[in-house]
Design an enzyme around this catalytic site. Sequence first.
Site, PDB file in Angstrom:
ATOM      1  N   ARG A 241       0.858  -1.179   0.000  1.00  0.00           N
ATOM      2  CA  ARG A 241       0.000   0.000   0.000  1.00  0.00           C
ATOM      3  C   ARG A 241       0.902   1.240   0.000  1.00  0.00           C
ATOM      4  O   ARG A 241       1.949   1.258   0.665  1.00  0.00           O
ATOM      5  CB  ARG A 241      -0.871   0.044   1.259  1.00  0.00           C
ATOM      6  CG  ARG A 241      -2.033  -0.937   1.251  1.00  0.00           C
ATOM      7  CD  ARG A 241      -3.125  -0.545   0.250  1.00  0.00           C
ATOM      8  NE  ARG A 241      -4.302  -1.381   0.331  1.00  0.00           N
ATOM      9  CZ  ARG A 241      -4.525  -2.472  -0.423  1.00  0.00           C
ATOM     10  NH1 ARG A 241      -3.629  -2.867  -1.305  1.00  0.00           N
ATOM     11  NH2 ARG A 241      -5.647  -3.145  -0.282  1.00  0.00           N
ATOM     12  N   GLU A 270      -4.327   6.997  -4.503  1.00  0.00           N
ATOM     13  CA  GLU A 270      -4.646   6.396  -5.818  1.00  0.00           C
ATOM     14  C   GLU A 270      -6.008   6.862  -6.312  1.00  0.00           C
ATOM     15  O   GLU A 270      -6.915   7.031  -5.494  1.00  0.00           O
ATOM     16  CB  GLU A 270      -4.689   4.863  -5.689  1.00  0.00           C
ATOM     17  CG  GLU A 270      -3.347   4.261  -5.479  1.00  0.00           C
ATOM     18  CD  GLU A 270      -3.425   2.736  -5.328  1.00  0.00           C
ATOM     19  OE1 GLU A 270      -4.475   2.137  -5.637  1.00  0.00           O
ATOM     20  OE2 GLU A 270      -2.421   2.163  -4.891  1.00  0.00           O
ATOM     21  N   HIS A 288      -1.648  -0.501  -9.654  1.00  0.00           N
ATOM     22  CA  HIS A 288      -2.276  -1.359  -8.643  1.00  0.00           C
ATOM     23  C   HIS A 288      -2.887  -2.618  -9.279  1.00  0.00           C
ATOM     24  O   HIS A 288      -4.092  -2.857  -9.165  1.00  0.00           O
ATOM     25  CB  HIS A 288      -3.340  -0.597  -7.837  1.00  0.00           C
ATOM     26  CG  HIS A 288      -3.618  -1.239  -6.507  1.00  0.00           C
ATOM     27  ND1 HIS A 288      -3.813  -0.539  -5.345  1.00  0.00           N
ATOM     28  CD2 HIS A 288      -3.743  -2.544  -6.158  1.00  0.00           C
ATOM     29  CE1 HIS A 288      -4.047  -1.376  -4.348  1.00  0.00           C
ATOM     30  NE2 HIS A 288      -4.002  -2.614  -4.822  1.00  0.00           N
TER      31      HIS A 288
END
Length: 322
Positions: A241, A270, A288
Amino acid sequence: MADSKPTVLVTRRLPDAVHARLERDYDARLNPEDRLYDKDALIAAAQGADAILPCHTEHFTEDVFAGLPDSVKIIANFSVGYDHVDVKAAAKHGVVVTNTPEVLSDATAETTILLMLGAARRASEGERLVRSGGWKDWSPAFMVGVAVTGKRLGILGMGRVGQAVADLARAFRMEIHYHNRSRLSPDKEKGAVFHETLEDMLPHCDFLSLHCNVTEETRGIMDAKRFALLPDGAVLANAARGAVIDDDALIDALKSGKLFAAGIDAYNNEPNVDPRIAALDNTFLLPHIGSANRETRDAMGFRALDNLDAFFAGREPGDRVA
Ligand code: DGY
């Protein structure tokens, strides 16, 4: 399954096989257009639902829990990470929370190796050069990266994903170091060097790969002080993360040469990646997609459904996190 099927709000488009099982066993509110729900839309869509099957793209803050109808009793995440859910608020509102561990460890480990290789061998830079027509020459001094094989790899967070990364990295004859809350048993450690503290491990990391959850202790854990402990020219991989990294410190380390390069799949804020990161040539950036392969997406959906099935059958869901 009971006669009247529980109603499940599914926030994102999931694989066809997962939709099929949802439609067979539940009164499923699907989102085939894959629209992104904001807070108000999420609360509105959840009216009358018994469960929500969300992704990390939906945030369950105290505000959201306060707005959800009392009928929602479980949030069965389609993700292993659950930092998008305020678990204390969930407990306060009596909502069970589950995740999808194990099924994405191999996919995420593959992506991590891709990040390490892509960063070390300047893959983004090279690809841009070829695609732009800017490649004019070859010489021994052209696009020289650093080797992965035989280097020391430090893993922060030696859970399932960290261990899968270590297994793949051994094929590159890497020397594995790790820092984890607790030391692994010898059969899981497989000769890796355990460090009691992250500070003790960092000077041993030619490569550093992050695999810890986001907690109060790990938020921003890779800060300027800790980057400074790495050997000069280290390579960073982050498929966990973004929140475990302090972006200012990362950018300074990439600009100063403390880091040779970084391979990144997970970011702060994000999908709005800090433009300073995107502007640097020594970053290899993915959007991602750590667990994004067909087999894994099916398995994540089925795992989330297994948790829902258990809950509605009156059993404890296998992957309960709150
Ligand atoms: C996960 O499972 O946590 C992945 O990052 C996708 O959300």
